[in-house]
Structures are given as C-alpha cells and as structure tokens.
Design a protein around this motif. Structure first.
Motif, PDB file in Angstrom:
ATOM      1  N   PRO A 145      -6.610  -3.836  -9.833  1.00  0.00           N
ATOM      2  CA  PRO A 145      -7.763  -4.419 -10.544  1.00  0.00           C
ATOM      3  C   PRO A 145      -7.794  -5.942 -10.457  1.00  0.00           C
ATOM      4  N   PHE A 146      -6.616  -6.570 -10.407  1.00  0.00           N
ATOM      5  CA  PHE A 146      -6.570  -8.032 -10.247  1.00  0.00           C
ATOM      6  C   PHE A 146      -7.230  -8.434  -8.930  1.00  0.00           C
ATOM      7  N   ALA A 147      -6.885  -7.715  -7.839  1.00  0.00           N
ATOM      8  CA  ALA A 147      -7.471  -8.021  -6.528  1.00  0.00           C
ATOM      9  C   ALA A 147      -8.960  -7.701  -6.509  1.00  0.00           C
ATOM     10  N   ALA A 148      -9.328  -6.584  -7.121  1.00  0.00           N
ATOM     11  CA  ALA A 148     -10.740  -6.196  -7.130  1.00  0.00           C
ATOM     12  C   ALA A 148     -11.579  -7.251  -7.854  1.00  0.00           C
ATOM     13  N   ALA A 149     -11.047  -7.783  -8.956  1.00  0.00           N
ATOM     14  CA  ALA A 149     -11.777  -8.809  -9.706  1.00  0.00           C
ATOM     15  C   ALA A 149     -11.972 -10.070  -8.878  1.00  0.00           C
ATOM     16  N   ALA A 150     -11.019 -10.317  -7.933  1.00  0.00           N
ATOM     17  CA  ALA A 150     -11.111 -11.500  -7.068  1.00  0.00           C
ATOM     18  C   ALA A 150     -11.925 -11.226  -5.809  1.00  0.00           C
ATOM     19  N   GLY A 151     -12.377  -9.980  -5.669  1.00  0.00           N
ATOM     20  CA  GLY A 151     -13.154  -9.630  -4.482  1.00  0.00           C
ATOM     21  C   GLY A 151     -12.294  -9.468  -3.232  1.00  0.00           C
ATOM     22  N   VAL A 152     -11.025  -9.095  -3.430  1.00  0.00           N
ATOM     23  CA  VAL A 152     -10.073  -8.992  -2.312  1.00  0.00           C
ATOM     24  C   VAL A 152      -9.617  -7.539  -2.154  1.00  0.00           C
ATOM     25  N   ARG A 153      -9.599  -7.093  -0.899  1.00  0.00           N
ATOM     26  CA  ARG A 153      -9.126  -5.741  -0.614  1.00  0.00           C
ATOM     27  C   ARG A 153      -7.627  -5.768  -0.283  1.00  0.00           C
ATOM     28  N   LEU A 154      -6.934  -4.707  -0.666  1.00  0.00           N
ATOM     29  CA  LEU A 154      -5.509  -4.556  -0.366  1.00  0.00           C
ATOM     30  C   LEU A 154      -5.336  -3.499   0.716  1.00  0.00           C
ATOM     31  N   ALA A 155      -4.416  -3.763   1.635  1.00  0.00           N
ATOM     32  CA  ALA A 155      -4.150  -2.811   2.708  1.00  0.00           C
ATOM     33  C   ALA A 155      -2.665  -2.455   2.674  1.00  0.00           C
ATOM     34  N   ILE A 156      -2.354  -1.202   2.423  1.00  0.00           N
ATOM     35  CA  ILE A 156      -0.965  -0.745   2.341  1.00  0.00           C
ATOM     36  C   ILE A 156      -0.443  -0.466   3.747  1.00  0.00           C
ATOM     37  N   GLU A 157       0.660  -1.125   4.071  1.00  0.00           N
ATOM     38  CA  GLU A 157       1.226  -0.957   5.410  1.00  0.00           C
ATOM     39  C   GLU A 157       2.462  -0.056   5.360  1.00  0.00           C
ATOM     40  N   PRO A 158       2.427   1.086   6.043  1.00  0.00           N
ATOM     41  CA  PRO A 158       3.650   1.889   6.182  1.00  0.00           C
ATOM     42  C   PRO A 158       4.642   1.161   7.087  1.00  0.00           C
ATOM     43  N   GLU A 159       5.903   1.150   6.689  1.00  0.00           N
ATOM     44  CA  GLU A 159       6.942   0.463   7.465  1.00  0.00           C
ATOM     45  C   GLU A 159       8.120   1.395   7.685  1.00  0.00           C
ATOM     46  N   PRO A 160       8.673   1.461   8.890  1.00  0.00           N
ATOM     47  CA  PRO A 160       9.858   2.295   9.128  1.00  0.00           C
ATOM     48  C   PRO A 160      10.989   1.926   8.180  1.00  0.00           C
ATOM     49  N   GLY A 161      11.559   2.925   7.553  1.00  0.00           N
ATOM     50  CA  GLY A 161      12.700   2.708   6.669  1.00  0.00           C
ATOM     51  C   GLY A 161      12.318   2.411   5.236  1.00  0.00           C
ATOM     52  N   MET A 162      11.027   2.166   4.949  1.00  0.00           N
ATOM     53  CA  MET A 162      10.604   1.871   3.582  1.00  0.00           C
ATOM     54  C   MET A 162      10.167   3.153   2.869  1.00  0.00           C
ATOM     55  N   LEU A 163       9.958   3.047   1.559  1.00  0.00           N
ATOM     56  CA  LEU A 163       9.554   4.223   0.794  1.00  0.00           C
ATOM     57  C   LEU A 163       8.228   4.772   1.333  1.00  0.00           C
ATOM     58  N   VAL A 164       7.289   3.880   1.601  1.00  0.00           N
ATOM     59  CA  VAL A 164       6.046   4.282   2.271  1.00  0.00           C
ATOM     60  C   VAL A 164       6.235   3.991   3.764  1.00  0.00           C
ATOM     61  N   GLU A 165       6.528   5.066   4.502  1.00  0.00           N
ATOM     62  CA  GLU A 165       6.936   4.897   5.899  1.00  0.00           C
ATOM     63  C   GLU A 165       5.851   5.294   6.888  1.00  0.00           C
ATOM     64  N   THR A 166       4.991   6.221   6.512  1.00  0.00           N
ATOM     65  CA  THR A 166       3.972   6.735   7.429  1.00  0.00           C
ATOM     66  C   THR A 166       2.582   6.607   6.794  1.00  0.00           C
ATOM     67  N   VAL A 167       1.576   6.819   7.615  1.00  0.00           N
ATOM     68  CA  VAL A 167       0.200   6.762   7.100  1.00  0.00           C
ATOM     69  C   VAL A 167      -0.014   7.839   6.038  1.00  0.00           C
ATOM     70  N   ASP A 168       0.569   9.000   6.246  1.00  0.00           N
ATOM     71  CA  ASP A 168       0.435  10.049   5.222  1.00  0.00           C
ATOM     72  C   ASP A 168       1.021   9.584   3.883  1.00  0.00           C
ATOM     73  N   ASP A 169       2.153   8.872   3.926  1.00  0.00           N
ATOM     74  CA  ASP A 169       2.731   8.326   2.682  1.00  0.00           C
ATOM     75  C   ASP A 169       1.752   7.353   2.022  1.00  0.00           C
ATOM     76  N   ALA A 170       1.143   6.495   2.842  1.00  0.00           N
ATOM     77  CA  ALA A 170       0.206   5.499   2.298  1.00  0.00           C
ATOM     78  C   ALA A 170      -1.016   6.172   1.686  1.00  0.00           C
ATOM     79  N   LEU A 171      -1.493   7.223   2.341  1.00  0.00           N
ATOM     80  CA  LEU A 171      -2.649   7.945   1.787  1.00  0.00           C
ATOM     81  C   LEU A 171      -2.280   8.620   0.467  1.00  0.00           C
ATOM     82  N   ARG A 172      -1.062   9.133   0.404  1.00  0.00           N
ATOM     83  CA  ARG A 172      -0.602   9.771  -0.851  1.00  0.00           C
ATOM     84  C   ARG A 172      -0.504   8.732  -1.962  1.00  0.00           C
ATOM     85  N   LEU A 173      -0.023   7.535  -1.614  1.00  0.00           N
ATOM     86  CA  LEU A 173       0.059   6.462  -2.614  1.00  0.00           C
ATOM     87  C   LEU A 173      -1.338   6.069  -3.090  1.00  0.00           C
ATOM     88  N   ARG A 174      -2.253   5.969  -2.147  1.00  0.00           N
ATOM     89  CA  ARG A 174      -3.627   5.605  -2.527  1.00  0.00           C
ATOM     90  C   ARG A 174      -4.207   6.639  -3.490  1.00  0.00           C
TER      91      ARG A 174
END
Length: 477
Positions: A145-174
């Motif tokens: 909501p902080f970003a939305a109020a500023a008119g800024v979009r957030l993009a979640i990047e999956p990274e090898p070895g991180m908790l969100v590692e794949t696009v499917d993980d990122a979609l699940r988080l979203r």
C-alpha cells in the motif's frame, strides 16, 4: 533497430567502476534506451542527505536522453558491510531492509520508474521456510500500500537459492498478498536456465501480463552465475519471441553484476547479441504479413508498401548509420519475398513487378529477399536465378549505396560471374561503403580484383586523395 515492443536496457551494477553519468554516456552511445538502476554505492546512495535532489537531477538527465528506468534493490553491501544482501525480508530483524525498500519506492516515484524490483532473500539458519514465508507476506503487506500510494509498482524477482526461487513461487506470493494490481513479476532470463522447471519460455508465459521487468543474461543449468550472452545455455531467440507473444512492453536490461571491469565492451557485445537474436525473430507484423502472403500472394503489393510504417526504417545495426548493412523494413520485405517464392509459380512475376514499380526501399527489400532465398537454398529455381541476375545487374548500375550494398549480398556471391562481382565490389569502394556488406569477399577475392584495387589506389595517391581503409581487404598476401 528492430522494434521488439519492449525497451533494451543495461544494469548499472555492471558499471560499478564508472560514475553514473559516464555509465549512461556509454549505454546511450551503445544504443540502449533504458537503464536498470541499482541503488547504492557508487551511483545513487538512497541514504545520502541529498538523495531527493540527486534523484530529480537523474530524472531530468534520463528525460534528456529519452531513457526509461527501473529501480533495482540488489546492492550487495548497502545495508551491512559484513554480510552480502543482509538483512532481507525473511530475516527476523529486517527494519533496515524495509527502510531501504520504502526509500526505493520514493526514489522510483521521483524517477517515474517502471517499477521497483525486489526479492525475498535466502532463509537464515534460524528461520524455517514457514516462518520466513509469514515474515515475507507480512512485510510486503506493509510495503504494497505504501508503494501504491506513491504510484509505484513492485516487481517480485525469483532468485535461485532464495525463498521465492521460481515464477510459480512469486505468483503464489502475489496471491497471498491478495493479487494487488500494483504487484507484478521480474524475470531474469538466466535464472530460468538455472532453476525454472519449464525453462525460459515456460517461465515467461507463466508470468504473462504480470511481467513488469526483465533481466537479460546467460547461465548454465543449476549454476547461479551471470554469464555474457552466448556463453551459457539460454535460448535468447526463444526468450525474445516469447516476450513478443505475451505482449511485453517493459524494460529488458542486461544484468552482468560481476563484469564491471569489462563494462564498455560487454555493453557493445551484449547489444550485438540482442540485435542478432531480434533479427532472427520476425517482427509480429512481419510474421502476420508472411502468413497473409502465403495464403493470398496478390496481397503482397499492399503489404510491401506498408512495411516501413509497420516495422520502422532504422538500420538493423545501430552503429551502421548509413543503413548499408540493411534496415528493419528490408528484413520485413525480404521475408515477404521468401513467402512468395514458397507460394506458387506466379511468385517470380510478382517480385519482378515489386522491384520495377517500387521505390528504393522496396527494391532493396527485393534484393534482400533474393539473398535470403540463397541462404535457404543456394541452388534456387532457374526462373528465380534468371530474375535475380537481372535485378542485381540493374541495382549495380545505380548510384544508391544502400541498393548496391544489398545487391552484393548472398545472391551475388552465389550467382554473379567473376567479372560482374569484381566490379560490384569496386563500386562499393568508390562509394565509400564498408566492404563488410559483401558476402563471400574473403573467399572470392582474387589476383585480378587485387590488381584492380591497387591501380585504383595508385590513381588516388597520385591525385593526392585519400585511400579507403577497406581497400586493404582486397590485397592478397
């Protein structure tokens, strides 16, 4: 330059030894039209007293350069000089990360950036996956909501070895965040090679219209190491074709964070690799036009005339300011000629009419089409060989450098006799056109051409005139 629908950029974390201004100069000069700005040392310190003024100045500079920007948040030692990337969103104590991400949003708002790209982080030893997921959802739940109020979009990047590692993980988080419209996905093409189960095409399709940011690099399966394009196993052509098919319109920026020592060369060679991959992928208009001509060859006349407006008229190679190596509409028209050659017996007659009735650009398209046919089948149908010889001979009688250059491509190499071919080469020398446009030069140059070139050089030397550097390519050892 081919218009892929998205914008080609480069990440500043690959220019750590340049000032930001110098990095932008190199990128602009290399043909990039966007920058992925990694906040931190040495380019834009988000915690400096004058961060807002610096951001405003950068925004104005980017506007002057007509460059788009995305904000990256992956600086290694910005928050902790001892631990890379710490703290992250999955650490128990993450206030520094949250403070940083809120500042990144504020800076992105000033810059009018496409988005802020962020990742989850590697789980520390004292946090379970379940606990880490809870922390991640809670913290992003505050940031969205902080970003939305500023008119800024957030993009979640999956990274090898991180908790969100794949696009499917990122979609699940979203989904866990309530599918907010201001939250999308960053996809690193190299990461797809390393860890995505469905590869780069599957990952990009899974992100679909949620894709807000793309990073471009090569990688090997199972190894998270950013590599120069062409040195790993990324299918760049397939990746770009997929971006086109899903209608991506954002920034695709080269990401080589460990290569600052060689940044200018890599900026140049990366652009060359991208342009080569784009050349292999037909423009969406071209692909549709080829299908149309295959079904109804008579419609080629209208499509031939429309090609320049539809795909653009820029040189394929941005460094080729004269466009003698070919333009993007040349490529489109060449594809239509190839479609006619595959259609029916009237194709050659239609191509002859397109050349004789066309303007210079359309005639170049015909000649490039003949070259494309030779690339596919050096033998060619006898009727196409006869027609091609006639049209190439006509083009070589003109004084249009781009037309003569197109005439000295693959068709001339395969089917022009030695006498005509030598005169075509020398005509390019006379016109000051780089001989790199000549197909088969290394193989077909001979003693007679070498002597002709030497006599020409002697004449110019005697007249006190300059001698083209390229003429040395015609001198046999």
């Amino acid at each position: 330059m081919t218009d892929p629908g998205w914008v080609i950029g480069y990440g500043t974390n690959g220019f750590a030894d340049h000032t930001l201004g110098d990095a932008l100069d190199v990128l602009e000069g290399s043909g990039y039209r966007a920058v992925a700005l990694t906040l931190g040392h040495p380019h834009l310190d988000p915690f400096a007293d004058g961060w807002r003024e610096a951001a405003v100045a950068l925004r104005d500079d980017l506007r002057r350069r007509s460059m788009r920007v995305v904000v990256e948040t992956g600086a290694r030692y910005l928050l902790d000089p001892w631990q890379k990337h710490r703290p992250t969103l999955v650490d128990v104590e993450a206030e520094k990360r949250m403070l940083f991400l809120r500042r990144a949003v504020e800076i992105a708002a000033v810059l009018e950036a496409d988005c802020v790209s962020l990742w989850s982080g590697v789980l520390p030893d004292d946090v379970t996956a379940e606990r880490g997921w809870t922390l991640l959802v809670e913290r992003l739940g505050e940031l969205v909501p902080f970003a939305a109020a500023a008119g800024v979009r957030l993009a979640i990047e999956p990274e090898p070895g991180m908790l969100v590692e794949t696009v499917d993980d990122a979609l699940r988080l979203r989904t866990a965040l309530g599918d907010p419209v201001t939250v999308g996905i960053t996809v690193d093409l190299g990461h797809c090679v390393a860890v995505e189960p469905q590869g780069v095409v599957g990952a990009l399709r899974a992100a679909g219209d949620l894709l807000l940011n793309v990073q471009v690099d090569d990688m090997m399966p199972g190894v998270h190491e950013h590599l120069e394009l062409g040195t790993g196993q990324l299918d760049l052509v397939a990746a770009f074709a997929t971006l086109s098919k899903i209608g991506y319109r954002g920034v695709a920026a080269v990401e080589l964070p460990r290569h600052s020592f060689d940044a200018p060369r890599l900026a140049r060679t990366s652009m060359e690799a991208i342009m080569s991959a784009l050349s292999a992928e037909p423009h969406p208009w071209t692909a549709a036009a080829v299908d149309t001509v295959a079904a109804d060859p008579a419609r080629v006349r209208r499509l031939f005339a429309e090609a320049g407006r539809a795909v653009g008229r820029e040189p394929v190679d941005p460094a080729d300011t004269q466009g003698v190596g070919g333009t993007v509409d040349d490529l489109a028209r060449a594809a239509l000629v190839a479609a006619l050659a595959s259609s029916d017996s009237s194709g050659a007659d239609l191509v002859a009419a397109l050349y004789r009735e066309g303007d210079d650009a359309e005639r170049r398209g015909v000649l490039r089409g003949l070259n494309l046919l030779v690339e596919r089948d050096a033998e060619l149908d006898p009727e196409w060989r006869r027609l091609g010889g006639e049209l190439v001979a006509d083009a070589l009688r003109t004084n249009d450098p781009r037309l003569v250059a197109a005439a000295m491509g693959g068709f001339a190499d395969a089917h022009l006799d030695d006498h005509a071919w030598r005169h075509g080469v020398l005509k390019l020398v006379f016109m000051g056109v780089p001989l790199s446009v000549v197909s088969g030069l290394e193989r077909r140059r001979d003693a007679e051409l070498s002597e002709m070139a030497a006599r020409y050089a002697d004449e110019r030397r005697a007249a006190g005139r300059s001698i083209p550097d390229d003429i040395s390519l015609l001198v046999l050892a």
